[in-house]
Scaffold this active site. Sequence first.
Site, PDB file in Angstrom:
ATOM      1  N   HIS A 153      -4.001  -5.237   0.450  1.00  0.00           N
ATOM      2  CA  HIS A 153      -3.401  -5.601   1.763  1.00  0.00           C
ATOM      3  C   HIS A 153      -3.702  -7.157   1.613  1.00  0.00           C
ATOM      4  CE1 HIS A 153      -4.253  -1.776   4.394  1.00  0.00           C
ATOM      5  NE2 HIS A 153      -3.934  -1.546   2.960  1.00  0.00           N
TER       6      HIS A 153
ATOM      7  N   CYS B  20       0.892  -1.183  -0.072  1.00  0.00           N
ATOM      8  CA  CYS B  20      -0.045  -0.080  -0.075  1.00  0.00           C
ATOM      9  C   CYS B  20       0.912   1.127   0.033  1.00  0.00           C
ATOM     10  CB  CYS B  20      -0.958   0.058   1.128  1.00  0.00           C
ATOM     11  SG  CYS B  20      -2.255   1.134   1.019  1.00  0.00           S
TER      12      CYS B  20
ATOM     13  N   GLU C 176      -2.964  -9.541   3.920  1.00  0.00           N
ATOM     14  CA  GLU C 176      -3.564 -10.165   4.977  1.00  0.00           C
ATOM     15  C   GLU C 176      -5.054 -10.019   5.213  1.00  0.00           C
ATOM     16  OE1 GLU C 176      -4.643  -6.635   6.840  1.00  0.00           O
ATOM     17  OE2 GLU C 176      -3.305  -6.787   5.114  1.00  0.00           O
TER      18      GLU C 176
END
Length: 376
Positions: free
Chosen positions: A355, A272, A357
């Site tokens: 992202h 990011c 995760e």
Amino acid sequence: MMLKPVWIYLENGVFLEAKSFGFEGSKTGEIVFNTSMSGYQEIMSDPSYAGQFIVFTMPEIGIVGCNDNDMESKAVHASGMFVRSLNEMPSNFRSTEDLPTFLKKNQSMGICDIDTRYLTKMIRDGGPKMMIASTEVSDVATLKSMLEASPRIEDVNYIEKVSTPKSYLHVEGVWNAEAQTYNKTPHRIGKKILAVDLGIKRNILNELCEAGLDVEVIAHDFSAEDVIARYKKGEIQGLFLSNGPGDPLILKNEAAQVRQLIEAKVPMFGICLGHQLLSIAHGYPTYKLKFGQHGGNHPVKNTKNNVVEITTQNHNYNVPDTICKIARITHVNLFDNTIEGLEYNDAPIFSVQHHPEASSGPQESRYIFKEFANRL
């Protein structure tokens, strides 16, 4: 619970009245929308939302309550949240407090009984807007003056507000649902990295540990010389650049430090904001998207194997297409064809915009953390 009135003024002249819960007073910020169907606590506690009001397109918010284990950081940095309908009474065995209490404790505003579809469509068509919300001031002219006197989101270095003041070791792995705790003894592979906290999420650190890495978290104002010295001594094997809030172009010093690491061939991985910072440090400035990517349902194509991954997104800025002169595009957003992943030519550096995760959200991109560990 008695809900108080709140008055909202946007820079495009729109004036609205709704009901408030949580923090009372006046706050300014940039309004964006998020299309995730769950995970409002994780979203609110993501430091990447510092200085923003989040419009949730999921109409019912609050039913699962809040708890300490689902925090992505130590506090809420978002200015506030908009919801269509507030559920004040949580119904979840893991809940320890309701949403209004959670927001009040974290000094973040809650706004409900408002048409979130209208707000979402306005942002979609006209882009994010600066706004002010107040439980104290109802006069339009006064609200307009207060907003005009406040700094814009692109003028504030939020990294200084959300980054850790000192380094620390992170040792937890991913959440174990059966044990109702985080994995305290993840497998180690004997490789250590430094993770630069630009607004890092807890579950990103958990995934790095779960991949077998020893993780030392360091502040945003790190010294490239110190990192390079530790790398040459073999104390660390690489560096991770985290997610974070605000306009990446304001991070002049951080970009300069990353540029030195690039020149020293230090292996790096960015997510990011870290992905954007690597682009800037290579000489390719980022640009602002029309209304950003915020949600847990964005399809991304992996160009290596042509597999489509459903991802979580949270960003207003993007790297330019011209960066393909020095890097290979590894992931592409199928909503708007923007760049989602890069591998740099002749350098041990790669990054992704989404992202992996996905807390909260899908976990189809978790393999990227093990890929980083295997490259070191």
